[in-house]
Write a protein that holds these residues in place. Structure first.
Motif, mmCIF file in Angstrom:
data_model
loop_
_atom_site.group_PDB
_atom_site.id
_atom_site.type_symbol
_atom_site.label_atom_id
_atom_site.label_comp_id
_atom_site.label_asym_id
_atom_site.label_seq_id
_atom_site.Cartn_x
_atom_site.Cartn_y
_atom_site.Cartn_z
ATOM 1 N N GLU A 52 3.807 -5.089 -11.031
ATOM 2 C CA GLU A 52 3.763 -6.090 -12.096
ATOM 3 C C GLU A 52 2.337 -6.209 -12.640
ATOM 4 O OE1 GLU A 52 5.427 -9.750 -10.829
ATOM 5 O OE2 GLU A 52 7.352 -8.879 -10.260
ATOM 6 N N ASN A 53 1.380 -6.375 -11.748
ATOM 7 C CA ASN A 53 -0.030 -6.359 -12.149
ATOM 8 C C ASN A 53 -0.503 -4.932 -11.977
ATOM 9 O OD1 ASN A 53 -2.773 -6.601 -12.492
ATOM 10 N ND2 ASN A 53 -2.968 -8.462 -11.274
ATOM 11 N N ARG A 54 -0.291 -4.112 -13.019
ATOM 12 C CA ARG A 54 -0.419 -2.670 -12.863
ATOM 13 C C ARG A 54 -1.827 -2.223 -12.475
ATOM 14 N NH1 ARG A 54 3.310 -0.788 -18.033
ATOM 15 N NH2 ARG A 54 5.262 -1.625 -17.224
ATOM 16 N N ALA A 55 -2.838 -2.855 -13.043
ATOM 17 C CA ALA A 55 -4.209 -2.435 -12.740
ATOM 18 C C ALA A 55 -4.537 -2.676 -11.273
ATOM 19 C CB ALA A 55 -5.199 -3.177 -13.632
ATOM 20 N N ALA A 56 -4.259 -3.890 -10.794
ATOM 21 C CA ALA A 56 -4.550 -4.218 -9.392
ATOM 22 C C ALA A 56 -3.667 -3.405 -8.454
ATOM 23 C CB ALA A 56 -4.350 -5.713 -9.160
ATOM 24 N N TYR A 57 -2.406 -3.242 -8.818
ATOM 25 C CA TYR A 57 -1.458 -2.482 -7.996
ATOM 26 C C TYR A 57 -1.894 -1.027 -7.893
ATOM 27 C CZ TYR A 57 3.035 -0.603 -6.368
ATOM 28 O OH TYR A 57 4.026 0.021 -5.654
ATOM 29 N N GLY A 58 -2.295 -0.453 -9.045
ATOM 30 C CA GLY A 58 -2.720 0.939 -9.052
ATOM 31 C C GLY A 58 -3.961 1.159 -8.215
ATOM 32 N N THR A 59 -4.905 0.226 -8.278
ATOM 33 C CA THR A 59 -6.125 0.337 -7.479
ATOM 34 C C THR A 59 -5.806 0.317 -5.990
ATOM 35 O OG1 THR A 59 -7.431 -0.744 -9.208
ATOM 36 C CG2 THR A 59 -8.354 -0.725 -6.980
ATOM 37 N N SER A 60 -4.914 -0.585 -5.581
ATOM 38 C CA SER A 60 -4.536 -0.681 -4.176
ATOM 39 C C SER A 60 -3.815 0.564 -3.706
ATOM 40 C CB SER A 60 -3.647 -1.919 -3.959
ATOM 41 O OG SER A 60 -4.337 -3.097 -4.291
ATOM 42 N N ILE A 61 -2.937 1.083 -4.571
ATOM 43 C CA ILE A 61 -2.190 2.297 -4.235
ATOM 44 C C ILE A 61 -3.146 3.465 -4.013
ATOM 45 C CG2 ILE A 61 -0.721 4.095 -5.252
ATOM 46 C CD1 ILE A 61 0.918 1.899 -4.100
ATOM 47 N N ILE A 62 -4.081 3.665 -4.933
ATOM 48 C CA ILE A 62 -5.008 4.794 -4.828
ATOM 49 C C ILE A 62 -5.912 4.654 -3.619
ATOM 50 C CG2 ILE A 62 -7.030 5.833 -5.934
ATOM 51 C CD1 ILE A 62 -5.558 5.662 -8.571
ATOM 52 N N LYS A 63 -6.385 3.445 -3.355
ATOM 53 C CA LYS A 63 -7.252 3.219 -2.199
ATOM 54 C C LYS A 63 -6.522 3.547 -0.897
ATOM 55 C CE LYS A 63 -10.092 -0.333 0.044
ATOM 56 N NZ LYS A 63 -10.546 -1.745 -0.011
ATOM 57 N N GLY A 64 -5.292 3.041 -0.759
ATOM 58 C CA GLY A 64 -4.522 3.300 0.461
ATOM 59 C C GLY A 64 -4.121 4.756 0.601
ATOM 60 N N LEU A 65 -3.709 5.362 -0.514
ATOM 61 C CA LEU A 65 -3.296 6.762 -0.482
ATOM 62 C C LEU A 65 -4.465 7.671 -0.138
ATOM 63 C CD1 LEU A 65 -0.988 8.779 -0.955
ATOM 64 C CD2 LEU A 65 -1.674 8.861 -3.372
ATOM 65 N N SER A 66 -5.644 7.378 -0.704
ATOM 66 C CA SER A 66 -6.837 8.171 -0.410
ATOM 67 C C SER A 66 -7.137 8.152 1.083
ATOM 68 C CB SER A 66 -8.025 7.622 -1.200
ATOM 69 O OG SER A 66 -9.227 8.241 -0.793
ATOM 70 N N LYS A 67 -7.055 6.993 1.683
ATOM 71 C CA LYS A 67 -7.351 6.855 3.111
ATOM 72 C C LYS A 67 -6.387 7.668 3.957
ATOM 73 C CE LYS A 67 -8.149 3.319 6.658
ATOM 74 N NZ LYS A 67 -8.155 1.859 6.938
ATOM 75 N N ARG A 68 -5.094 7.590 3.631
ATOM 76 C CA ARG A 68 -4.082 8.307 4.417
ATOM 77 C C ARG A 68 -4.185 9.819 4.228
ATOM 78 N NH1 ARG A 68 0.652 5.435 5.660
ATOM 79 N NH2 ARG A 68 1.375 7.407 6.559
ATOM 80 N N LEU A 69 -4.366 10.262 2.994
ATOM 81 C CA LEU A 69 -4.446 11.697 2.731
ATOM 82 C C LEU A 69 -5.705 12.313 3.349
ATOM 83 C CD1 LEU A 69 -3.284 11.894 -1.002
ATOM 84 C CD2 LEU A 69 -2.009 12.640 1.022
ATOM 85 N N THR A 70 -6.805 11.591 3.280
ATOM 86 C CA THR A 70 -8.048 12.092 3.880
ATOM 87 C C THR A 70 -7.899 12.223 5.386
ATOM 88 O OG1 THR A 70 -9.373 11.100 2.112
ATOM 89 C CG2 THR A 70 -10.518 11.645 4.167
ATOM 90 N N TYR A 71 -7.237 11.267 5.991
ATOM 91 C CA TYR A 71 -7.013 11.328 7.446
ATOM 92 C C TYR A 71 -6.153 12.539 7.803
ATOM 93 C CZ TYR A 71 -5.466 10.054 12.143
ATOM 94 O OH TYR A 71 -5.189 10.077 13.479
#
Length: 361
Positions: A59-78
């Motif tokens: 719903e809040n696309r900007a905040a949602y997208g930032t959270s998604i990318i931050k979490g995904l980056s952490k998991r993929l890097t691991y």
């Protein structure tokens, strides 16, 4: 002594066979490069598509997208190591949004692909018409990534459109970019982005001459043996900005000073841009690596081309007092660094001389 007929025939046969074998090898290399590039570009496009589509669910696309990318980056890097920083994931998303149909041509066949480093450069151009023009010119004129970067940075498209003498603008561009159009034929495989994609680790030997490597090898030992708190962190540490890749020769942490120490070696006289580059490294380290209890990062820029100005110590301007009053107690002096580099050069050239003499025997 004249070669006999059999020797001549043998040489001609080997020449003919060599030419055929070279053709097979070069064709195989070209095919491999193309397939690796297509897989890398497609992977990044599909990751960008996944991120862009998921972002639309919030719903809040900007905040949602930032959270998604931050979490995904952490998991993929691991799971998969380097290459999946937040910056890279945003690049993949932008790539998909700017080239949404690159793998969905009407004919069912994908269009001709550039390298990922070309696309990473193209997404810096926000004007759709200019970006499409740069893409087409890169394909038809076989521009290198460096040529493309220079042309975008110099507003070549817009200058060409506005000019009444387009031939002169084109002629100037060709002349200025000529030195950028002859890359190392193995540049694609040496590209750190491709290396990370294939699961290779950065190999400093790709980017160092024998002399440079010998100096860096021994500088590492020299600093660790000084007994002034140096702990080794990394060699040839890869730092990526939006425009290019950089490699810091040596990174240490000094546990007495509680700060990172970056060391970069230049084989030519130190220029202003080298100092600026080291300052960028220092700023990036302070922003990305420095802990809340750490002191400001220090950069040491070395040059082995001249006896003068062999070392430059780089620190942000507002930390000059701290640097002068405290850090120099534990860092090697310019005289120590000069002596060590000169010693290693003498050892290296002596070994090279002995090697040449042995080869002649």
């Amino acid at each position: 002594m004249k070669p006999n007929k059999m020797d001549i025939v043998l040489d001609l046969t080997i020449d003919a066979l060599y030419n055929k074998a070279s053709g097979v090898i070069e064709q195989a290399r070209t095919t491999a490069y193309r397939q690796v590039n297509e897989a890398l570009v497609k992977r990044n496009w599909e990751l960008g598509k996944l991120i862009a589509e998921e972002e639309l669910n919030g719903e809040n696309r900007a905040a949602y997208g930032t959270s998604i990318i931050k979490g995904l980056s952490k998991r993929l890097t691991y799971s998969y190591g380097k290459g999946f920083t937040k910056t890279n994931l945003y690049s993949y998303k932008n790539f998909y949004e700017m080239f949404p149909k690159i793998f969905h041509a009407v004919s069912g066949k994908s269009q001709a692909l550039l390298s990922w480093t070309h696309y990473r450069t193209l997404i810096q151009e926000l004007n759709d018409e200019a970006r499409a023009w740069y893409e087409q010119e890169t394909l038809t004129q076989n521009w290198s990534t460096r040529t493309l970067q220079r042309n975008i940075g110099s507003q070549y498209y817009f200058r060409l459109v506005a000019s009444q003498r387009k031939d002169l603008v084109r002629k100037e561009m060709v002349e200025l970019t000529a030195p950028l159009q002859n890359p190392d034929p193995t540049e694609f495989i040496k590209n750190p982005v491709v290396g990370e994609f294939l699961g290779f680790t950065a190999d400093s030997s790709y980017r160092e001459t024998d002399l440079e490597q010998a100096i860096i090898d021994n500088l590492e030992k020299f600093l660790l043996e000084m007994g002034k708190g140096f702990a080794f962190v990394a060699r040839q540490q890869h730092i990526h900005t939006e425009k290019r890749d950089y490699f810091i020769d040596l990174v240490f942490y000094n546990y007495i000073l509680k700060c990172f120490v970056l060391i970069d070696l230049k084989t030519s006289t130190i220029e202003h841009q080298d100092v600026g580059q080291m300052d960028m490294y220092v700023r990036m380290y302070d922003e990305l690596k420095r802990g809340k209890d750490d002191n400001p990062t220090i950069g040491i820029l070395l040059c082995d081309d001249t006896d003068e100005d062999i070392a430059r110590y780089s620190v942000l301007h507002d930390n000059d007092h701290l640097f002068a009053s405290k850090y120099m107690l534990y860092l090697p002096t310019p005289e120590q660094l000069r002596a060590e580099i000169e010693r290693q050069k003498a050892v290296y050239f002596l070994k090279e001389k002995e090697h040449d003499e042995n080869d002649r025997e």
